[in-house]
Motif scaffolding. Sequence first.
Motif, short mmCIF file in Angstrom:
data_model
loop_
_atom_site.label_atom_id
_atom_site.label_comp_id
_atom_site.label_asym_id
_atom_site.label_seq_id
_atom_site.Cartn_x
_atom_site.Cartn_y
_atom_site.Cartn_z
N LEU A 24 11.05 12.99 50.14
CA LEU A 24 12.42 12.94 49.63
C LEU A 24 12.49 13.47 48.20
CD1 LEU A 24 13.54 9.49 51.05
CD2 LEU A 24 14.33 11.74 51.80
N ASP A 25 11.51 13.13 47.37
CA ASP A 25 11.46 13.65 46.00
C ASP A 25 11.38 15.18 46.00
OD1 ASP A 25 11.64 11.14 44.83
OD2 ASP A 25 9.47 10.95 44.53
N GLU A 26 10.58 15.71 46.90
CA GLU A 26 10.43 17.17 46.99
C GLU A 26 11.75 17.82 47.43
OE1 GLU A 26 7.84 20.08 49.76
OE2 GLU A 26 6.70 18.52 48.71
N LEU A 27 12.42 17.22 48.39
CA LEU A 27 13.72 17.75 48.84
C LEU A 27 14.76 17.72 47.72
CD1 LEU A 27 13.87 16.21 52.43
CD2 LEU A 27 13.62 18.63 51.85
N ILE A 28 14.71 16.67 46.91
CA ILE A 28 15.62 16.58 45.76
C ILE A 28 15.31 17.67 44.76
CG2 ILE A 28 16.28 15.18 43.75
CD1 ILE A 28 15.84 12.68 45.57
N GLN A 29 14.01 17.88 44.46
CA GLN A 29 13.60 18.91 43.50
C GLN A 29 14.05 20.29 43.93
OE1 GLN A 29 9.36 18.46 43.09
NE2 GLN A 29 9.53 16.84 41.56
N TYR A 30 14.02 20.58 45.23
CA TYR A 30 14.43 21.89 45.72
C TYR A 30 15.93 21.97 45.97
CZ TYR A 30 9.53 23.15 46.20
OH TYR A 30 8.21 23.43 45.95
N GLY A 31 16.66 20.91 45.65
CA GLY A 31 18.11 20.92 45.78
C GLY A 31 18.60 20.86 47.21
N GLN A 32 17.75 20.43 48.14
CA GLN A 32 18.14 20.39 49.55
C GLN A 32 18.89 19.11 49.92
OE1 GLN A 32 14.35 21.26 51.39
NE2 GLN A 32 14.91 23.43 51.56
N ILE A 33 18.67 18.03 49.16
CA ILE A 33 19.43 16.79 49.35
C ILE A 33 19.75 16.22 47.98
CG2 ILE A 33 18.37 16.27 51.59
CD1 ILE A 33 16.76 14.05 50.17
N THR A 34 20.72 15.32 47.95
CA THR A 34 21.09 14.65 46.71
C THR A 34 20.28 13.37 46.55
OG1 THR A 34 22.82 13.32 47.75
CG2 THR A 34 23.47 15.51 46.91
N PRO A 35 20.15 12.87 45.32
CA PRO A 35 19.47 11.59 45.13
C PRO A 35 20.17 10.45 45.89
CG PRO A 35 19.64 12.74 43.04
CD PRO A 35 20.45 13.52 44.04
N GLN A 36 21.48 10.53 46.01
CA GLN A 36 22.22 9.49 46.74
C GLN A 36 21.83 9.48 48.22
OE1 GLN A 36 23.67 11.78 44.71
NE2 GLN A 36 24.24 10.48 42.98
#
Length: 117
Positions: A24-36
Motif C-alpha cells: 500500500l505504501d508503494e502504491l501511494i508513492q506511485y500515486g496509484q491510490i490515496t492514503p485514505q
Amino acid sequence: MPLSNDASLLYRNTTLGNTLQESLDELIQYGQITPQLAIKVLLQFDKAINQALATRVKSRLTFKAGKLNTYRFCDNVWTFMLNDVEFREVQEIAVVDKVKIVACDGKTLDADAAAKR
C-alpha cells in the motif's frame, strides 16, 4: 503507516500484514491510490482477519514449554517468550526452539472500543 493501539490490529505485524502495508505504501508513492484508500484497505484487512479467525479456525491444540523465558503485561496485553515448545494437535506433534505469544482480553477491548464511539 502508523499502527493503532487497538489490539484488533495485532495482525498487521504479521508477515501478511507487513507485506500488505508495504504494498500500500508503494502504491501511494506511485500515486496509484490515496492514503485514505490505503487506510480503508487496512481497516478491511483487520475486519477480515479477525472474522476468519473467529469463524474458520476449528481445531484446537495444546502446547508445553520447556522454559518461560520472559513475560509482560501492559495495556491489557500479555506477551510471553517461550523456549523449547512442543505443540500437539490430536496425533501431530511439532517442536520449536522459540515462540512469542501475544494475547489480549477481547471482551475488555471490545467494551473499550464501544465506549470510544
